[in-house]
Motif scaffolding. Sequence first.
Motif: not given
Length: 334
Positions: A13-20, A134-142, A144-147, A150-155
């Motif tokens: 199983v792979t968990i795919l996560t990342g903020f909105l 666990v694979v996390t997708v992070v937006d290079a454009k926004y 920094h602002e999200t991190l 948003e505590a969930a994004a940092r987690e």
Amino acid sequence: MVVEEPQEPDIPVTILTGFLGAGKTTLLNRILSENHQYKIAVIENEFGPENIDNDLIVSTNKEQIVSMNNGCVCCTIRGDLSRVLTDLRHKRDRGEIEFDYVVLETSGVANPGPVAQTFFMDDAVAPFFRLDGVVTVVDAKYGHETLDKEAAAREQVGFADRILLSKCDLVSEEEALAMEARLRQMNARAPIRRVDMGKCPVSEVLDITGFNMNDVLDVDPAFFNDDHHHHHHSDDIHTFVYETERPFDPVKFERYIMSLTSVYGPDLLRYKGVLWLQGSDFRVAFQGVHMLAVSDVLGPWGDRPRYSKLVFIGRNLPEEAIRAGMKTCEAKSD
């Protein structure tokens, strides 16, 4: 310290996560439509504002399983994850559907920690499903602002075994490098890969063995090359490494880890390492998720130099106090 020999489950199983808005659904759509050797069951959390492309699955009020042209299947979560996984397994056993891999897309605002613990603690899940990573997708454009906000994004970053940096075409190379440096400061053990519009090899997402007990602890060497004390961001999630060339007293180590996890468990996102235990000629792999820690024998030390090395990733952890505690676990003599 008791070292257990767990039964090997057969469904990774792979968990795919990342903020909105980070791009995980774009990546998932690519997996669902690409030709590859996997027959993947994708579990989507339909309670989030993002959904699988309507051309692939149409959300309704009822649970459903939709077959894809490439042999994948997709279902929506309504209720308990354990029940959904068990239902899928039973359907597979009866020959109603066919799959050999599961990708679980979490809600964009979710901490993947409790989801990951399901694969170790749930008796209906653990014998049959193996958490690959666990694979996390992070937006290079926004990102920094999200991190920042948003505590969930940092987690999600702290918990990752692999980080996929999306939308790099929308930022300068200097901005992309700055984001990578920040992510390494938060999570030094997760390799970072740049992806463009979900165009990412499936091999970067599946079979990454992030929870494999038989791999060697690997902290990104670039982490130690970065001058990460001078970044502009002061994140509550960060990484530190404890190393010693002395063996641990196994009883003291186990007691200290139990004490550490009881106090700081919710803030200990991931911890992983290789242990040299006094009185043992075998290397021991050790890793944990929040308050749940497991260990396994890797094999004999042989002619290798003996050492212990552990990486801790967590939220506002008292690094110096933990280092002092780990020091008290070292054996008085060999």
